[in-house]
Motif scaffolding. Structure first.
Motif, mmCIF file in Angstrom:
data_model
loop_
_atom_site.group_PDB
_atom_site.id
_atom_site.type_symbol
_atom_site.label_atom_id
_atom_site.label_comp_id
_atom_site.label_asym_id
_atom_site.label_seq_id
_atom_site.Cartn_x
_atom_site.Cartn_y
_atom_site.Cartn_z
ATOM 1 N N UNK A 1 1.045 -1.349 0.197
ATOM 2 C CA UNK A 1 -0.236 0.208 -0.475
ATOM 3 C C UNK A 1 0.785 1.334 0.075
ATOM 4 N N UNK A 2 2.118 1.115 -0.399
ATOM 5 C CA UNK A 2 3.488 2.175 -0.818
ATOM 6 C C UNK A 2 3.085 2.730 -2.226
ATOM 7 N N UNK A 3 4.099 3.832 -2.489
ATOM 8 C CA UNK A 3 4.583 4.189 -3.956
ATOM 9 C C UNK A 3 5.854 3.215 -4.407
ATOM 10 N N UNK A 4 6.138 3.279 -5.191
ATOM 11 C CA UNK A 4 7.223 2.740 -5.881
ATOM 12 C C UNK A 4 8.336 3.692 -5.125
ATOM 13 N N UNK A 5 8.511 4.965 -5.415
ATOM 14 C CA UNK A 5 9.847 5.597 -4.580
ATOM 15 C C UNK A 5 9.520 5.033 -2.474
#
Length: 288
Positions: free
Chosen positions: A213-217
Motif C-alpha cells: 500500500x505504498x508508492x514505488x519510491x
C-alpha cells in the motif's frame, strides 16, 4: 503500512552520527534552493546534502539560518568541487563553502570525485584531515571512490573515510563495493537512489509497492534503509518530500529484498559517470 521507527541515525567510524534518510539538493536551481530546503526542514528532514559544484550552498545556508532550528539539529554535508582538488586549493575552497553556508563547523565534507587523472586526491585528503583536526569539520569522507582509490589513500594516509557516497539504486547495486565498505568500516551513502526515476515503473517494484500500500519510491527508499545505506532523495515538490519520509513506515520482507536483489544490472545500470573515466573538468563538474 505498519509503523516502524522514526528516522534512525547511522554511527560513522569516527563516532559522528547522521540521520539515515536525508535530503539532497542536486540540480535544485540556486534561486529556488532556500525555499526548497526550508520546505524540507518543515517536513522533518534534518540532514541536507549539497556540494560546491551544485552552486546552491548559499540557499542551503540561508534556509538553515531562517529555520529557527538549533545548529546541532541539522546535519550539513557539502563536497569539494573537482577543480579545487590539491592541498592549498582545498583549504581555500573549504573556506569559500563555509562562507556561503554561513557555518562555523561543517558536519561532513566529501571529496566529490577521485579524478584519477589529476592525481591530487591524496593531497586533498591531507587537507581534509588537517581541517578535521582543527575542529572545523566533524567527519570527512569521499564520494564515487572505488576500492583501488581507497587502497591508494590507505597506503598514504592514516584516516579512513567515514562515508563513500556513490551512485546506488536497484539497477546498480554495487554489492562488491558495499562489501569493501563494510570490511573497512566505511558507511555507504546512496546518490540517485531511484535512478532519476528510471526504476519507478519496474514491474517487480510496482508489485512490491502495491503489496505494501505504498508508492514505488517509498519501497525503493525502504530497500536502501534496510540495506543500511544512508540515502538522500531529492524533490522540489512538498507532497513528494513527505511521501519519501513514508519509507520510514514500511518494513520489507526477506522475499521483497530478494526480489530487489534480482534487479541489479551491474555496470549496465549506471546512469552517471564511471569514477575511473571522469575527471571533473569545469564544464561538467556539476554532474554527480
Amino acid at each position: 503500512m505498519s509503523q516502524v521507527s522514526t528516522n534512525p541515525d547511522i554511527k560513522l567510524n569516527d563516532g559522528v552520527t547522521i540521520p539515515q534518510l536525508g535530503f539532497g539538493v542536486f540540480q535544485v536551481p540556486p534561486e529556488n534552493t532556500q525555499e526548497v530546503v526550508a520546505e524540507a526542514l518543515d517536513c522533518g528532514y534534518r540532514s541536507i546534502d549539497t556540494a560546491a559544484g551544485y552552486r546552491n550552498e548559499e540557499g542551503v545556508g540561508a534556509a538553515i539560518a531562517a529555520s529557527g532550528l538549533a545548529r546541532d539539529e541539522v546535519f550539513v554535508t557539502t563536497k569539494l568541487a573537482n577543480p579545487d582538488q590539491g592541498y592549498d586549493s582545498t583549504l581555500a575552497a573549504f573556506d569559500a563553502s563555509m562562507d556561503k553556508l554561513g557555518l562555523d563547523v561543517l558536519d561532513l565534507y566529501l571529496v566529490h570525485w577521485p579524478c584519477p587523472d589529476r592525481g591530487e586526491f591524496i593531497n586533498t585528503w591531507r587537507a581534509f584531515q588537517e581541517l578535521q583536526e582543527a575542529g572545523r569539520i566533524r567527519s570527512i569522507g569521499v564520494s564515487n571512490f572505488l576500492p583501488h582509490h581507497f587502497e591508494q589513500l590507505f597506503d598514504a594516509t592514516e584516516v579512513v573515510p567515514s562515508v563513500n557516497q556513490i551512485e546506488l539504486h536497484p539497477y546498480l547495486q554495487q554489492q562488491e563495493l558495499r562489501d569493501f565498505h563494510a570490511r573497512h568500516g566505511i558507511v555507504t551513502e546512496a546518490w540517485s537512489p531511484i535512478a532519476q526515476g528510471d526504476v519507478l515503473g519496474d514491474p517487480a517494484i510496482v508489485e512490491i509497492a502495491e503489496r505494501h500500500g505504498a508508492t514505488p519510491a517509498q519501497v525503493i527508499l525502504r530497500w536502501h534503509l534496510q540495506l543500511g545505506n544512508i540515502v538522500i532523495p531529492k524533490s522540489v515538490t512538498p507532497s513528494r518530500m513527505r511521501e519519501n519520509l513514508g519509507a520510514l513506515e514500511i518494513s520489507l520482507s526477506e522475499e521483497d529484498m530478494a526480489a530487489f536483489a534480482k534487479l541489479d544490472k551491474g555496470e549496465n545500470g549506471r546512469r552517471g559517470f564511471h569514477p575511473d573515466r571522469f575527471n571533473g573538468y569545469p564544464e561538467d563538474f556539476q554532474n554527480r
